[in-house]
Design a protein around this motif. Structure first.
Motif, mmCIF file in Angstrom:
data_model
loop_
_atom_site.group_PDB
_atom_site.id
_atom_site.type_symbol
_atom_site.label_atom_id
_atom_site.label_comp_id
_atom_site.label_asym_id
_atom_site.label_seq_id
_atom_site.Cartn_x
_atom_site.Cartn_y
_atom_site.Cartn_z
ATOM 1 N N LEU A 39 21.137 64.513 34.563
ATOM 2 C CA LEU A 39 20.682 63.135 34.421
ATOM 3 C C LEU A 39 19.182 63.012 34.655
ATOM 4 O O LEU A 39 18.508 62.167 34.059
ATOM 5 C CB LEU A 39 21.444 62.239 35.402
ATOM 6 C CG LEU A 39 21.106 60.748 35.371
ATOM 7 C CD1 LEU A 39 21.470 60.149 34.009
ATOM 8 C CD2 LEU A 39 21.843 60.007 36.477
ATOM 9 N N ILE A 40 18.636 63.872 35.503
ATOM 10 C CA ILE A 40 17.221 63.816 35.827
ATOM 11 C C ILE A 40 16.351 63.980 34.587
ATOM 12 O O ILE A 40 15.267 63.401 34.474
ATOM 13 C CB ILE A 40 16.869 64.901 36.881
ATOM 14 C CG1 ILE A 40 15.407 64.795 37.289
ATOM 15 C CG2 ILE A 40 17.191 66.285 36.346
ATOM 16 C CD1 ILE A 40 15.032 63.490 37.906
ATOM 17 N N PHE A 41 16.810 64.766 33.592
ATOM 18 C CA PHE A 41 16.013 64.973 32.387
ATOM 19 C C PHE A 41 15.904 63.694 31.554
ATOM 20 O O PHE A 41 14.958 63.518 30.796
ATOM 21 C CB PHE A 41 16.619 66.099 31.540
ATOM 22 C CG PHE A 41 16.487 67.453 32.178
ATOM 23 C CD1 PHE A 41 15.258 68.090 32.244
ATOM 24 C CD2 PHE A 41 17.588 68.081 32.740
ATOM 25 C CE1 PHE A 41 15.123 69.324 32.851
ATOM 26 C CE2 PHE A 41 17.465 69.319 33.344
ATOM 27 C CZ PHE A 41 16.229 69.945 33.400
ATOM 28 N N ILE A 42 16.894 62.819 31.696
ATOM 29 C CA ILE A 42 16.825 61.526 31.026
ATOM 30 C C ILE A 42 15.847 60.620 31.752
ATOM 31 O O ILE A 42 15.177 59.780 31.142
ATOM 32 C CB ILE A 42 18.224 60.881 30.964
ATOM 33 C CG1 ILE A 42 19.182 61.792 30.192
ATOM 34 C CG2 ILE A 42 18.170 59.502 30.326
ATOM 35 C CD1 ILE A 42 20.608 61.293 30.169
ATOM 36 N N GLU B 251 15.361 54.007 39.343
ATOM 37 C CA GLU B 251 14.997 55.311 38.798
ATOM 38 C C GLU B 251 14.157 56.152 39.760
ATOM 39 O O GLU B 251 14.322 57.367 39.841
ATOM 40 C CB GLU B 251 14.246 55.140 37.470
ATOM 41 C CG GLU B 251 15.110 54.688 36.307
ATOM 42 C CD GLU B 251 15.428 53.196 36.360
ATOM 43 O OE1 GLU B 251 14.817 52.488 37.189
ATOM 44 O OE2 GLU B 251 16.286 52.735 35.580
ATOM 45 N N GLY B 252 13.244 55.513 40.487
ATOM 46 C CA GLY B 252 12.398 56.254 41.419
ATOM 47 C C GLY B 252 13.201 56.936 42.506
ATOM 48 O O GLY B 252 13.020 58.129 42.779
ATOM 49 N N GLU B 253 14.107 56.179 43.130
ATOM 50 C CA GLU B 253 14.966 56.750 44.175
ATOM 51 C C GLU B 253 15.909 57.800 43.599
ATOM 52 O O GLU B 253 16.169 58.832 44.228
ATOM 53 C CB GLU B 253 15.780 55.653 44.858
ATOM 54 C CG GLU B 253 14.975 54.706 45.736
ATOM 55 C CD GLU B 253 14.283 53.618 44.944
ATOM 56 O OE1 GLU B 253 13.407 52.939 45.508
ATOM 57 O OE2 GLU B 253 14.615 53.452 43.748
ATOM 58 N N LEU B 254 16.401 57.542 42.395
ATOM 59 C CA LEU B 254 17.307 58.484 41.745
ATOM 60 C C LEU B 254 16.607 59.815 41.498
ATOM 61 O O LEU B 254 17.172 60.892 41.753
ATOM 62 C CB LEU B 254 17.810 57.893 40.419
ATOM 63 C CG LEU B 254 19.022 58.555 39.775
ATOM 64 C CD1 LEU B 254 20.249 58.387 40.659
ATOM 65 C CD2 LEU B 254 19.280 57.949 38.403
ATOM 66 N N ALA B 255 15.368 59.754 41.012
ATOM 67 C CA ALA B 255 14.609 60.976 40.751
ATOM 68 C C ALA B 255 14.299 61.719 42.049
ATOM 69 O O ALA B 255 14.425 62.950 42.122
ATOM 70 C CB ALA B 255 13.321 60.629 40.007
ATOM 71 N N TYR B 256 13.908 60.987 43.095
ATOM 72 C CA TYR B 256 13.553 61.612 44.375
ATOM 73 C C TYR B 256 14.757 62.308 45.005
ATOM 74 O O TYR B 256 14.674 63.473 45.417
ATOM 75 C CB TYR B 256 12.998 60.551 45.329
ATOM 76 C CG TYR B 256 12.648 61.078 46.695
ATOM 77 C CD1 TYR B 256 11.427 61.710 46.919
ATOM 78 C CD2 TYR B 256 13.534 60.948 47.759
ATOM 79 C CE1 TYR B 256 11.107 62.200 48.181
ATOM 80 C CE2 TYR B 256 13.222 61.425 49.013
ATOM 81 C CZ TYR B 256 12.008 62.051 49.216
ATOM 82 O OH TYR B 256 11.704 62.547 50.462
ATOM 83 N N ILE B 257 15.870 61.593 45.081
ATOM 84 C CA ILE B 257 17.084 62.174 45.673
ATOM 85 C C ILE B 257 17.578 63.347 44.850
ATOM 86 O O ILE B 257 18.023 64.371 45.387
ATOM 87 C CB ILE B 257 18.184 61.101 45.799
ATOM 88 C CG1 ILE B 257 17.773 60.029 46.804
ATOM 89 C CG2 ILE B 257 19.509 61.730 46.211
ATOM 90 C CD1 ILE B 257 17.635 60.512 48.226
ATOM 91 N N THR C 203 19.794 67.069 44.981
ATOM 92 C CA THR C 203 20.635 67.169 43.783
ATOM 93 C C THR C 203 21.659 66.033 43.771
ATOM 94 O O THR C 203 22.048 65.517 44.843
ATOM 95 C CB THR C 203 21.386 68.508 43.651
ATOM 96 O OG1 THR C 203 22.523 68.523 44.520
ATOM 97 C CG2 THR C 203 20.488 69.691 43.941
ATOM 98 N N LEU C 204 22.092 65.664 42.584
ATOM 99 C CA LEU C 204 23.042 64.565 42.445
ATOM 100 C C LEU C 204 24.471 64.980 42.787
ATOM 101 O O LEU C 204 25.366 64.139 42.838
ATOM 102 C CB LEU C 204 22.989 64.010 41.011
ATOM 103 C CG LEU C 204 21.674 63.322 40.628
ATOM 104 C CD1 LEU C 204 21.734 62.837 39.191
ATOM 105 C CD2 LEU C 204 21.367 62.166 41.574
ATOM 106 N N GLY D 232 23.179 62.439 46.796
ATOM 107 C CA GLY D 232 23.164 62.120 45.374
ATOM 108 C C GLY D 232 24.253 61.136 44.987
ATOM 109 O O GLY D 232 24.028 60.224 44.189
ATOM 110 N N ARG D 233 25.430 61.314 45.567
ATOM 111 C CA ARG D 233 26.524 60.361 45.283
ATOM 112 C C ARG D 233 26.187 58.976 45.821
ATOM 113 O O ARG D 233 26.552 57.961 45.223
ATOM 114 C CB ARG D 233 27.829 60.878 45.889
ATOM 115 C CG ARG D 233 28.476 62.000 45.083
ATOM 116 C CD ARG D 233 29.864 62.336 45.608
ATOM 117 N NE ARG D 233 29.774 63.097 46.849
ATOM 118 C CZ ARG D 233 29.676 64.415 46.894
ATOM 119 N NH1 ARG D 233 29.605 65.104 45.770
ATOM 120 N NH2 ARG D 233 29.610 65.061 48.038
#
Length: 264
Positions: free
Chosen positions: A76-79, A142-148, A153-154, A159-160
């Motif tokens: 997902l990070i690549f998106i 998105e910022g928090e998602l990318a950092y975590i 890792t998700l 990540g969950r």
């Protein structure tokens, strides 16, 4: 993931996106409150409904296979990376404007620490542990998602936590902001302050809040939209630094202290 599954997953995503865009932005008016439903909300809802076990058959069963789910969460990070680049491209030409906005906009960035100061103790109180790290670092965009994703890792508990908050924020965030903005306006808050407050780093939440304010005060449309956009731009720019250098260290300190206190 084999090529057939990859193509099937891509076609499925394109179909869902197309349906959501055809639905477009829908507004529901309840008294003096206007609730805006964005295409992103419909895309998430449709995908969740189709993922129910009773509906999973044939191609859908392959799409929602564990292999596809694991693949999607892992990459997902690549998106998200193109979106991060888009934020940078949007901010760079506006640097002069950002510097002229004023200290009021910058001061509101301290509000990003509220998710840690208030949210973390509550999350631990209701039984979350490492999931609370991802769920309370920010508003789960998105910022928090990318950092975590980069740090833990998700696939991790953290990540969950951030993924759960991201989905909840996508579905209910815009709805909440669409409702709370006119309510606070009726309570006497200035529309300029509410427009500034709508720029929390989420385009859908900002749109939900600002659109309801404009619906109530059409004569102030240019003021509301410009304040909201400036706030959103500044949050997108400074929010990452606030998260990394203030929120994350504070969260780690509070987590260790609260968990240790809980054990004793």
């Amino acid at each position: 993931m084999n090529k057939v599954n990859a193509v099937l997953l891509l076609v499925f995503a394109l179909v869902i996106i197309t349906i959501a865009e055809l639905i477009g932005i829908q507004s529901i008016t309840i008294g003096s409150i206007t609730i805006s439903l964005l295409p992103l909300v419909f895309a998430i809802i449709i995908t969740m409904v189709l993922g129910m076990k009773v509906l999973r058959a044939g191609p859908l069963k392959r799409i929602y296979s564990k292999q596809n789910v694991d693949f999607s969460s892992k990459y997902l990070i690549f998106i998200m990376l193109p979106l991060m680049a888009r934020y940078g491209a949007d901010v760079a030409p506006q640097m002069g404007e950002i510097l002229q906005v004023g200290w009021v906009f910058i001061f509101q960035e301290l509000g990003n620490l509220g998710t840690v100061l208030i949210g973390l103790p509550i999350a631990l109180l209701i039984g979350l542990r490492r999931e609370a790290i991802g769920a309370t670092l920010g508003i789960g965009r998105e910022g928090e998602l990318a950092y975590i994703s980069e740090k833990y890792t998700l696939e991790s508990d953290e990540g969950r936590g951030v993924l759960s908050l991201y989905i909840i924020g996508t579905i209910f965030g815009a709805l909440f902001f669409s409702i709370i903005a006119p309510v606070l306006l009726d309570l006497g808050f200035r529309p300029e302050a509410l427009a500034m407050a709508s720029g929390v780093g989420s385009s859908s939440m900002m749109t939900g809040a600002s659109s309801t304010l404009v619906a109530r005060l059409p004569e102030m449309e240019s003021t509301i939209t410009s304040y909201a956009a400036a706030s959103q731009l500044l949050t997108s720019f400074l929010g990452t630094f606030t998260m990394i250098f203030l929120a994350a260290p504070l969260q780690q300190f509070m987590y260790k202290f609260l968990v240790r206190s809980d054990r004793t």
